[in-house]
Design an enzyme around this catalytic site. Sequence first.
Site, PDB file in Angstrom:
ATOM      1  N   GLU A 422      -8.378  -6.589  -4.677  1.00  0.00           N
ATOM      2  CA  GLU A 422      -9.795  -6.240  -4.848  1.00  0.00           C
ATOM      3  C   GLU A 422     -10.655  -7.461  -5.166  1.00  0.00           C
ATOM      4  O   GLU A 422     -11.314  -7.514  -6.203  1.00  0.00           O
ATOM      5  CB  GLU A 422      -9.941  -5.196  -5.962  1.00  0.00           C
ATOM      6  CG  GLU A 422      -9.375  -3.835  -5.594  1.00  0.00           C
ATOM      7  CD  GLU A 422     -10.253  -3.028  -4.659  1.00  0.00           C
ATOM      8  OE1 GLU A 422     -11.291  -3.556  -4.186  1.00  0.00           O
ATOM      9  OE2 GLU A 422      -9.894  -1.867  -4.395  1.00  0.00           O
ATOM     10  N   GLU A 492      -1.387   0.938  -2.405  1.00  0.00           N
ATOM     11  CA  GLU A 492      -1.582   1.866  -3.520  1.00  0.00           C
ATOM     12  C   GLU A 492      -1.809   3.241  -2.915  1.00  0.00           C
ATOM     13  O   GLU A 492      -2.561   3.384  -1.955  1.00  0.00           O
ATOM     14  CB  GLU A 492      -2.805   1.483  -4.374  1.00  0.00           C
ATOM     15  CG  GLU A 492      -2.649   0.166  -5.109  1.00  0.00           C
ATOM     16  CD  GLU A 492      -3.895  -0.241  -5.901  1.00  0.00           C
ATOM     17  OE1 GLU A 492      -4.678   0.627  -6.300  1.00  0.00           O
ATOM     18  OE2 GLU A 492      -4.058  -1.452  -6.112  1.00  0.00           O
TER      19      GLU A 492
HETATM   20  C1  IPT Z   1      -7.553   0.332  -7.293  1.00  0.00           C
HETATM   21  C2  IPT Z   1      -7.123  -0.947  -7.953  1.00  0.00           C
HETATM   22  O1  IPT Z   1      -6.573  -1.829  -7.020  1.00  0.00           O
HETATM   23  C3  IPT Z   1      -6.157  -0.741  -9.045  1.00  0.00           C
HETATM   24  O2  IPT Z   1      -6.063  -1.926  -9.791  1.00  0.00           O
HETATM   25  C4  IPT Z   1      -6.545   0.404  -9.915  1.00  0.00           C
HETATM   26  O3  IPT Z   1      -7.778   0.115 -10.494  1.00  0.00           O
HETATM   27  C5  IPT Z   1      -6.681   1.632  -9.078  1.00  0.00           C
HETATM   28  O4  IPT Z   1      -7.652   1.437  -8.097  1.00  0.00           O
HETATM   29  C6  IPT Z   1      -7.136   2.821  -9.871  1.00  0.00           C
HETATM   30  O5  IPT Z   1      -6.354   3.088 -10.966  1.00  0.00           O
HETATM   31  S1  IPT Z   1      -9.171   0.029  -6.678  1.00  0.00           S
HETATM   32  C7  IPT Z   1      -9.976   1.544  -6.357  1.00  0.00           C
HETATM   33  C8  IPT Z   1     -11.431   1.247  -6.100  1.00  0.00           C
HETATM   34  C9  IPT Z   1      -9.434   2.244  -5.194  1.00  0.00           C
END
Ligand code: IPT
Length: 976
Positions: A422, A492
């Site tokens: 990010e 993720e």
């Molecule tokens: C995403 C991040 O990469 C991660 O660090 C964490 O914040 C997660 O979300 C949420 O828990 S970024 C999000 C804007 C999809």
Amino acid sequence: MSLRTRTVDHTRTVDHVEDVSPGSGALPPRAWYASSDAGSLSLNGTWRFRLSPTADAEDDSFAAPAYDAGDWAEISVPGHWVLQGHGSPVYTNHRYPFPVDPPRVPTENPTGDHLRVFDLPADWPTAADGRARLRFDGVESCARVWLNGTDLGDFKGSRLPHEFPVGPLLRAAGNVLAVRVHQWSAGSYLEDQDQWWLPGIFRDVTLLHRPAGGVVDFFVHASYDHTAGEGTLRVDSDVAGRVTVPELGIDIATGEPATAPVAPWSAESPRLYDGVLATGGERVPLRIGFRTVELSNGLIEINGRPVLFKGVNRHEWHPERGRALDLDTMRRDVLLMKRHNINAVRTSHYPPHPAFLDLCDTYGLWVIDECDLETHGFTEQGWRDNPVDDDRWTPALLDRAARMVERDKNHPSVVVWSLGNEAGTGRGLTAMAGWIRARDTSRPIHYEGDRDCRDTDVYSRMYAGHAEVERIGRGLDGGPRRRRALPFLLCEYAHAMGNGPGGLAEYQRLFEAHGRLQGGFVWEWIDHGITHPGLGHAYGGDFGEELHDGNFVCDGLLFPDRRPSPGLAEYKKVIEPVALTVSPSRERSRRPGTHPRDTVRVTNRYDFTDLSALAFTWAYEAEGGTVRSGTLPVPALAPGESAEVELPAVPAGDSAGEAHWTVRAVLASGTAWAPPGHVVAWGQAPVSPRRVPYVAATARPAHGDGLVALGPGVFDARTGAPRTIGGVALTGLRLDVWRATTDNDDGAAWQSDPRHGPLWRGLGLHRMRHRLDAVEAGGDALTVRTRVAPAGGELGLSAVYRWTSDGDRLRLTVSTAPEGHWTVPLPRLGIRFGLSGADRVRWYGGGPGEAYPDTRSASAVGRWESTVDDMQTPYVRPQENGARIDVRWAELGGLRVEGDPVFLLTARRWTTEQLDAAAHRTDLVPGDTVWVNLDHGQHGIGSQSCGPGPLPRYHLRAEPAEFSFVFSPHPGTHLA
Ligand code: IPT
């Protein structure tokens, strides 16, 4: 390079804080190795500590050898001062907790001065040692270091190693090491990861003896040619020497290749060969894993095969020590991952403690090693001034890339480099990718923010919904040509915040169906709750932060204390490496116990290993009890192969009532990570159907004294509500549609899909009123007609309760139908009531753990036993939890309940309203009543706290429904 002009000169010691450069004085990065002939002295332990509220309020006289710090506090190193009673932690997701004005930081910049006096061990070769190094494995967010009064320099890059040459400065005794750490620095702009801001010297500090002629840096290149079955080893070293691997008969000069037949390294079989790199002055042990990572056929292939990543995102976390992790905790993480079928880790969002990668090498985990870089807060200003697109910051970015790659390059487990997380897009990222490619050609590069894949080798996304992932899998997603040719990862997905994530099984099916989808990494491994005396576990806002993101920091598969959450059990089941699909023969129902036999289809889903390490067992279960069991011979199928295996014949008579086959794959012998018998995979299927409970309506309601008696039940004549069943008191039995909204129900604020939690609350589903329309006691039934609806609108449900009895048992049939124009699903649909006491709970149905419609893979039909307290799932922020699914019957509080059809069972010592209102577990105060919910249905869970909501098939639509429960007294579970 400083970006501003100074007009004052008394702030010399803080110049570097707001300097975009990575620092000065530290040695170039190099490989991290744990042991050698050369001695080392750990400087971990108790240090003297002084906290100042600003960076420049204190002078640096404390660094002078004669300084008397006798009245300073003491602090543990490694550690974070905010977790040791000095100041407090701050949690923000992506917003910077200070004004965004890069590279400037606030005047209020908590500054920790650390002092440690040490003697050299008696055998420390002082005289000869001109090369000793002082190493810091991690300091947040920047440090300036003095040894014996000499300023060694300063550094940034919190989760990266820094070494200083200290040889000529060392004395036999009374060395004074002084370290000034600032919470905020220019580096903080590059470290905006979603986690607690935790300043301090949080990883090891070590003095390393470096012998003359010793190794400086080396690079182990150990590839595997799967067609020849051979490994090729070449070790490049700054200092020439010899490399030996006795087991392979290898004895070569540095820089020279040798090829030998080897067993390759993989996450499934992490074969390591011990070797030695010997130079004139030192012998360095090597742990060599031969493996080749290639992009080929549009896929990440390792040792010639595409792999499927079944991964998690791991932040370093300990509920008391923060990111200062000890080796035991790291090992626990690795063992828990291995035992839950996880084969990959993304080190979100920084290189982990170096010892963690040794554990990954040893136990076998694929690693995406991610650089310590995130500038997410710039999204708030449309990414204007983003450091990764500003050449002045590029040296700092390159320094971070180099420190990660150089430190970790010799780990076979590291198979992908990630530029960070990010951070938007920009030239700095391109420069990092270019540097990494030039230094290490053996690993692909990942960065999710590079949507066009200009700098990266995999197309990576986060939180894409099932439909989009399927399109990508089918190659229908379009996009730039380069991207279309690349494999896909969900770096993720499945946001594990609170109850959930739902929808894992459907993702896995997509990954298995489409080769281009090489798997994903669940967000995230562990809740970052902080142990708190008054709150249980604290989250954002609990330390009075003016800006925070609440419990968004508790979104892991483990609770803060590392107890697995139901989400981890679900993930284990969904990613199991052997699929066991039981198929009852179609003949079964006609001629039980005769041929043809029932079969189980066994599919090997490992990428590399056959099934010879596993043993298989079968069990034939009637009404949840094992009737017969045995072992099942299964061929040692190769990866990807399947076989149909016959189950034993079941003698006639064994299949009376409901029966199931359960087949398990267990470890035949112990491994490094689990004992023999550890269950790796299982499958279950019904053989013969359940008999639904039948109650003949033979009893007649009898009136008297304001009461109505019907069979074992006594009812209030005015309201029709049951007072007792078989002498067991019941309170408040009624239709229930509300659940304490989960984090996924409430959803993330930015979700564009409807978020059900807020919609439900907006409609008033949490404050339903029950209007009594009629109580009819006559004939063979007691019938109660009601309308259930919230104030302020036309929406409601009709609910008719019809009670009948055969004299011993009571049957309740609930008929309900929506009234008005419903456009949202219901949270739940069922009944609830209070029991005056209950402790033990026995049930036959899904278990042992919590399950909801889209989180139910790990739920096995069986006879289970627990207690009301143990049935609560300890989500850090209380919310709906603990339901057991597909329950046929349950016994608790002196009652037995049978469902027609099956139901979801929940029992707790507080009401749903109390659960809904609680912010922490400590807000939940057990009352005298146990509240029981028997649900005909619940809405799915989904993953909308960051990703998609429940799939439409898991929506609990508002539509007419009818369901029954049969109640009878059951003295065995009565709590007097
Ligand atoms: C995403 C991040 O990469 C991660 O660090 C964490 O914040 C997660 O979300 C949420 O828990 S970024 C999000 C804007 C999809």
